[in-house]
Design a protein around this motif. Sequence first.
Motif, PDB file in Angstrom:
ATOM      1  N   GLN A  94       0.867  -1.250   0.040  1.00 27.86           N
ATOM      2  CA  GLN A  94       0.082   0.162   0.032  1.00 27.86           C
ATOM      3  C   GLN A  94       1.043   1.237  -0.083  1.00 27.86           C
ATOM      4  OE1 GLN A  94      -2.773  -0.618   3.235  1.00 27.86           O
ATOM      5  NE2 GLN A  94      -4.403  -0.456   2.039  1.00 27.86           N
ATOM      6  N   GLN A  95       2.111   1.085   0.595  1.00 25.68           N
ATOM      7  CA  GLN A  95       2.744   2.297   0.797  1.00 25.68           C
ATOM      8  C   GLN A  95       3.456   2.620  -0.586  1.00 25.68           C
ATOM      9  OE1 GLN A  95       3.450   4.769   3.627  1.00 25.68           O
ATOM     10  NE2 GLN A  95       1.615   3.776   4.223  1.00 25.68           N
ATOM     11  N   GLN A  98       0.913   3.982  -3.006  1.00 26.72           N
ATOM     12  CA  GLN A  98       0.566   5.541  -2.740  1.00 26.72           C
ATOM     13  C   GLN A  98       1.752   6.100  -3.365  1.00 26.72           C
ATOM     14  OE1 GLN A  98       0.071   5.973   1.376  1.00 26.72           O
ATOM     15  NE2 GLN A  98      -1.901   5.305   1.320  1.00 26.72           N
ATOM     16  N   ARG A 101       1.430   5.057  -8.137  1.00 26.81           N
ATOM     17  CA  ARG A 101       0.150   4.946  -8.293  1.00 26.81           C
ATOM     18  C   ARG A 101       0.042   4.208  -9.968  1.00 26.81           C
ATOM     19  NH1 ARG A 101      -0.954   9.333  -5.324  1.00 26.81           N
ATOM     20  NH2 ARG A 101      -2.367   8.973  -3.544  1.00 26.81           N
TER      21      ARG A 101
END
Length: 116
Positions: A94-95, A98, A101
């Motif tokens: 997820q990091q 982010q 993208r």
Amino acid sequence: MTSVRFWCSAERFIGFKANGHTGYAPAGQDIVCAAVSTLVQTTVLGLHELVGLQLQIEQEPKIGLYSCLIAPTDDEVKLEQAHLILNLMYLGLQQIAQEYRKFVKISLKEVQNDEL
């Protein structure tokens, strides 16, 4: 783009499928690919070597496919440990997603074991 789909069953992570190349930079210079690959490989090592789970693995390096599914087990302690390791991979990805993208996509899918 690399897309990583995590499979959950009964609110626990039970595996994942990573597919595609990030395309951030040429092969050998792609830091996004290296980060994703490191998380994938470390997670699989943890599940197999630390937790002692049997895994169903599928790999196709040319197309960037790596899937890992926990083989059926009734060992609740091992399943909980696996959930923690897979959750850590999920948080790490997820990091990355982010920040990058256009190159990494993460998703979750609730499944029954017989759906995979």
